[in-house]
Enzyme design. Structure first.
Site, short mmCIF file in Angstrom:
data_model
loop_
_atom_site.label_atom_id
_atom_site.label_comp_id
_atom_site.label_asym_id
_atom_site.label_seq_id
_atom_site.Cartn_x
_atom_site.Cartn_y
_atom_site.Cartn_z
N SER A 36 53.38 -73.61 -27.04
CA SER A 36 53.11 -72.72 -25.91
C SER A 36 53.19 -71.26 -26.31
CB SER A 36 54.13 -72.96 -24.79
OG SER A 36 53.96 -74.22 -24.25
N GLU B 261 55.02 -87.40 -26.92
CA GLU B 261 56.05 -86.75 -26.12
C GLU B 261 56.53 -87.69 -25.01
OE1 GLU B 261 56.89 -82.33 -24.36
OE2 GLU B 261 54.93 -83.17 -24.03
N GLN C 175 59.16 -76.83 -32.09
CA GLN C 175 57.73 -76.99 -31.81
C GLN C 175 57.13 -75.65 -31.41
OE1 GLN C 175 56.47 -78.11 -27.88
NE2 GLN C 175 55.61 -80.00 -28.68
N GLY C 176 56.10 -75.23 -32.10
CA GLY C 176 55.46 -73.95 -31.77
C GLY C 176 54.10 -74.15 -31.13
#
Lengths: 363, 392, 363, 392
Positions: D124, D239, D121-122
């Site tokens: 933050s 999430e 996951q990109g």
């Protein structure tokens, strides 16, 4: 698998809350507090809803509901700091009679308790919280002697359910000869407790079952009720704090827009909501999983009390100076939570009982 | 580091002790005895109004915090009442000394010190608590007078007070900090109504004061007109200087230890309950820490050093500690701990409960814990103020 | 009446701090941590300031200063998470020798400890914190047998000061026959502890005074040193958190302008500053009022540890994700505080000792 | 209130148990065994990808949280690994189902479910943590491609990942929430560098990912261009839906009770130390409260009721509780509690310390405790947002 209230339960709690909003606003509480043994008009309105007979079987004029229903009623009473008997007279006394009363005793007392005709004080503090000042009752030849302190719902009681030192349970008439009654005033003026001194007082033994087990269940039930009372009082304090913070302005902003105030409110609700789940479970376990009852009742009481203390203090702080005055009457809730914390055993004592109940240590 | 006192101070202590022994029997106790006569005796010996110049009715000594501390310690040890400590003496007198006119000093300081004028403080308002500068009590010019309308709250001795030092808004059109004046006037004026303010303790420790067309001569102003905010801040500075028990928490701790050693439950001393004992020990450490912290600040004061953030934390930590001590006493007492006001079996006359509630009031009052934390972070740690809100 | 540091004390602490800033920056700590028994170059710089001999009398090559001075040094070492021996080798071992060493022993060891030529590990965990896994040393005919765990400043030690089960104190050569040395790795890689297994190991008895009293004083002194270490580490963490909060931006503002962050910082400093006063007093009492030493050392250790845990966690939180990474190295301080908390007795144990010391309960 | 399960669910539990018994021996353990084969077996039995439509490679069952819970309970009781639970499965798949194109669904969901594509996951960035919308990784149009430059952080499986779902700023001139797009691309592209991010635990549980002129076809966008913020929020919603141990705290509590009953100090069981025992009991109450609170939310979900603020508090209270459980274990173990990473005498392989630190990371990560409290007060209690700061 359903961990939640039924629509009947919600309706019942709603109707108690609505009734109390009507008959028991803050002005009514003020009028009763410290002046009347209890608010008889408020009790009357609750009788119409069947509240005093909530756990009493239908054959004896009660609603025959579960302890969870009683906890929902207790929550509503705490929410309105209602100055009426309930924990002792409507839950513990009936449990004593149901547990170890003879058929005759049940027939004699239960319907009157359910109808609010009779108020029962309950004297089990020494067994639940430990004996102070060498208090304790001995029974001999059907007569009681000794001292019982911190008797719940003492004010205006017609009869008392009294535990002796060996877990025997007795009914005593409030007018019995040799019985001295001394009012104790506490911070919580919505509930009238007292002390009983027995000098060879005539008593009726409750002896048809296992009194020790019944006494233990009374203590568990009482702890759950006090926890539910704190839940109701604490929940109301949070609502009041949030409402006040949304309205009160300082430095050109409503104080509820300051992060510090918001976080205090968030912490309060985050601490209190899980107590609700814990109390529901403890009350449910009381009826369905008696083996867990002692431990869960203890946890519900101790944990809710710890959280309640935090909420009482923090909600007062959010109100600033107004919270400290008598003007908003916030202190009635504050003190009710303070009372609940110590009655039938403070958090440390109650946790100790939970350790014993799960065999972590000896008694 | 040297916790012994030099011979000069030991001698001073001996002197105070001798005074206490000589006059202890005749000292007023509680409501009994003549407090004004006692106050005069204290002033003449330098145990009250010690550093106030003689010309204004004080003793005229040089400031010496160590001697002040010795006086406090010895008076407390002997159970003697300290000198009078109302808001007039602790707050108004220092303010007048700093900013009052010569006439005001002559007229007010002496009688105030001798307890002949009792003052109350008119600062807080229902809408101006933490944000004091937003006060709205108005003073409108009318000839030589101001005509005052509005309301004050948290006025502690209003019912007994002869006079009030009061913040009012004289300049309605100025920015909020600049339109305030600091007035002195009699509480016996027509148009003043005092209503007791009952608190959660059940007592009226405070009052509300209502002003309806109260006429005050314009000359009875301290400092310049419109400068009242700055005059008041000079006063607020002195609030922290009020001398009480320098170690109130220590006194409470001692009482708690006694309680733990003497109270029993099921025939067992509370001290033998390890859970309560551990909590008592945690509190003892905190009491010691604050006690020594006080000595550290005292020494910094003696040396003329700025203790920085160490000073700013005292109110926050001290009030909280007192509250926690009372909370512990209540828990240790259990059901006995919730008894109140004249009940049988009541312990310590119910003072643990009173303290528990009153200390919460102190945490809230005079700058809530939230305001204290703002001050500590901004002034003590140099963190930025919150940005001003944009107009909505 | 003077409760504060002398200008000499301030200068000394300043010079230690300045030296450590120079010779012991974070990169040096990283290099040593877990890899070197201790940073010998850092120690060397401290030797130049006389730090290892701080409490050793001048006649034996030390500075002959007070325990308060040692506490100031410990604070500076904690501030820089300095990976060097100090508490055991420079304070506890000299105290043992001063307390119960013969003149010959003093002459033999004290000067070398003061000059950093010799490093002494100290094995008193069983007496200070309680015995785990049946550890404990017995002495028989000048030989030691058994197991000592959690030996302080074990890494690189040339000698060990060892307490036996009856509070006898012994010196053991690190190369003695029958001595097995096992490194223990902890979260705090800046300090190398270990375990000693004795199989009939030759030892030199320290027997010229009262070993039990000396051991007790060693424990007190050690607790004060660990408290001062936490004070230094915690103080530095607060400084770092405040600096980070003034710099880091989120939502278009430096996070230090958010009230929640400001209040966290205010709470940290408000909790930590009184610890400083408590530690000063405990160290002063160690020399001046020995009757208060046990209680005050215990309070200084327990209270500073509780506060330290709060500060370590909160300062990390203020740093957000960066605090959790290795990038800023903040965790070296976090873990140092974690180590200090448990060594020589955790808070509960140490408070228990304080209760015994003031006669509240028996031992 | 009825904590028994209906016959349908009891039957389902029996079925899961039978599966566990039959296949338990062949299940992969730790690094051992073929996780992909296991995943396929689970999907075909409906124990993984249960509610994903069959056409996309799932089992195609109706959502039933109770059955999901039973699966989790029984797998944990039997010590079996659950289905794969990477961010691709837990976050990307639900997002694609909701907002992906038909082509994207067909292409990615099946292989992702079967573990053939591992995702990272990109989201933050170093300058965009709590304030994610201020991200600055830029994607500039160049023909049919975007050219990406910037940096991501906290990318947990970046080193193993085949692909990334990534937020980039495609519209530099738009307001900050409106210029973001949600892209899918290969981690094998030239110009991508992955650097392990070591944390306080001493391990690299995360990575930093650097993009230098990475070319990604414009078509590999999920949702509309510039709508990435809203697509990502749909993902963030999921999430919280990640299924782990439904009662992780309960598992830890059990371990703590064992520890207290088995560890000794000076030959005395820790359980016989009343101070530690009291603290254990406090934690036990909290664990039960959160456990039952979970049941309450589960029931609300089953009933389609909105549990309101009760849901919003779970992360705050749950993470804190886990951290406190680990803190207690460390204290109870004393000096044993600070041992770490392969030391002799190490208890529970050092997991108490790892948890203590990692849980602090969780308190900080995914919305710090401060952000959680903002959310609770604003969404849960309806309190006002902080006013926007005025321009300085």
């Amino acid at each position: 698998m359903e961990f939640g209230l039924t629509s009947d339960q919600k309706m019942m709690q709603d109707s108690i809350n609505r009734t109390l909003e009507r008959v028991c606003p803050l002005e009514r509480v003020r009028k009763a507090a410290g002046h009347e043994p209890y608010a008889s008009d408020v009790l009357k309105a609750l009788v119409e809803l069947g509240v005093p007979g909530i756990v009493t079987p239908e054959e004896f004029g009660g609603l025959g509901l579960s302890l969870l229903d009683a906890a929902l009623a207790a929550e509503a009473l705490g929410r309105h700091v209602a100055p009426v008997p309930f924990v002792a007279s409507s839950v513990l006394a009936p449990l004593a009679l149901i547990g170890v009363g003879s058929d005759a005793q049940k027939k004699m007392y239960l319907p009157k308790l359910a109808s609010g005709e009779l108020i029962a004080g309950v004297a089990i503090s020494e067994q639940a919280a430990g004996a102070r000042e060498k208090a304790g009752i001995t029974a001999k030849g059907g007569k009681l002697s000794g001292k019982a302190m911190f008797v719940l719902e003492f004010g205006g009681a017609n009869i008392f359910i009294v535990a002796d030192k060996f877990a025997g349970l007795h009914i005593v008439d409030a007018k019995a000869k040799g019985l001295e009654k001394i009012s104790l005033s506490t911070i919580d003026a919505t509930r009238a407790i007292g002390e009983l001194n027995f000098d060879n007082v005539e008593a009726e033994l409750l002896s048809s079952g296992n009194p020790a087990a019944t006494l233990e269940r009374m203590i568990d039930a009482g702890r759950i009720m006090l926890a539910a009372d704190t839940l109701g009082a604490g929940g109301r304090m949070i609502e009041k704090a949030v409402a006040y913070a949304k309205e009160r302005k300082q430095f050109g902003r409503v104080i509820g827009s300051f992060q510090a105030v918001k976080h205090l409110c968030a912490e309060m609700i985050a601490e209190l909501e899980p107590c609700r789940s814990l109390i529901w479970y403890a009350a449910y376990a009381f009826d369905e999983f008696p083996g867990q009852s002692r431990r869960m009742a203890a946890h519900a009481k101790a944990h809710t009390s710890e959280v309640g203390t935090f909420v009482a203090r923090t909600a007062t702080e959010v109100h600033g100076g107004m919270g400290f005055t008598d003007l908003l009457g916030l202190h009635y809730w504050f003190k009710r939570i303070g009372f609940d914390r110590q009655a039938l055993g403070g958090p440390e004592k109650v946790r100790h009982d939970a350790a014993v109940a799960q065999g972590w240590i000896g008694n | 580091m040297d916790l012994s006192y030099s011979p000069e101070y030991e001698a001073f202590r001996t002197e105070v002790r001798a005074f206490a022994k000589q006059h202890g029997a005749s000292a007023p106790r509680g409501a009994m005895g003549d407090m004004r006569a006692w106050q005069k005796l204290l002033i003449s010996n330098g145990y009250a109004a010690r550093t106030i110049p003689k010309e204004y009715g004080g003793f005229g000594a040089e400031p010496d915090v160590l001697k002040s501390r010795i006086i406090a310690e010895e008076f407390i040890a002997a159970g003697l009442p300290m000198g009078m400590a109302g808001q007039g003496i602790s707050m108004l007198v220092p303010t007048l000394l700093e900013l009052g006119s010569e006439e005001q000093k002559k007229k007010f300081i002496g009688p105030t010190l001798r307890g002949e004028i009792i003052w109350c403080q008119g600062y807080s308002e229902p809408g101006a608590g933490s944000d004091l500068a937003s006060l709205t009590t108005r003073a409108v010019e009318d000839g030589d007078d101001f005509v005052i309308n509005g309301q004050k709250i948290w006025t502690s001795t209003a019912a007994q007070a002869d006079m009030i030092f009061c913040l009012v808004r004289t300049e309605a059109d100025k920015p909020k900090h600049e339109g305030i004046s600091y007035l002195l006037f009699s509480m016996k004026m027509p148009g003043i109504e005092v209503r007791p303010l009952v608190t959660m303790t059940g007592r009226a420790e405070f009052n509300e004061v209502f002003f309806t067309d109260v006429r005050v001569p314009k000359k009875d102003i301290v400092g310049e007109r419109g400068q009242g905010w700055f005059v008041a801040n000079a006063t607020l500075k002195h609030e922290r200087g009020m001398l009480g028990d320098p170690n109130q928490a220590g006194t409470r701790l001692k009482a708690l230890i006694d309680l733990m050693q003497n109270e029993e439950i099921d025939g067992r001393r509370l001290m033998d309950n390890p859970v309560f004992r551990d909590r008592l020990l945690k509190l003892q450490a905190r009491v010691h820490a604050m006690e020594f912290h006080g000595l550290r600040l005292l020494t910094a004061g003696l040396r003329g050093e700025d203790p920085g953030v160490a000073r700013l934390i005292v109110k926050l930590m001290g009030c909280e500690l007192n509250h926690q001590l009372a909370a512990f006493a209540i828990d240790a007492l259990g059901e006995l701990g919730i008894l109140y006001s004249g009940s049988p079996h009541l312990r310590a006359s119910g003072t643990w409960q009173t303290s528990y509630m009153f200390d919460l009031g102190l945490i809230i009052g005079g700058g809530t814990a939230q305001i204290q934390k703002n001050i500590i972070s901004e002034r003590g740690l140099g963190m930025p103020r919150e940005p001003k809100a944009a107009k909505a």
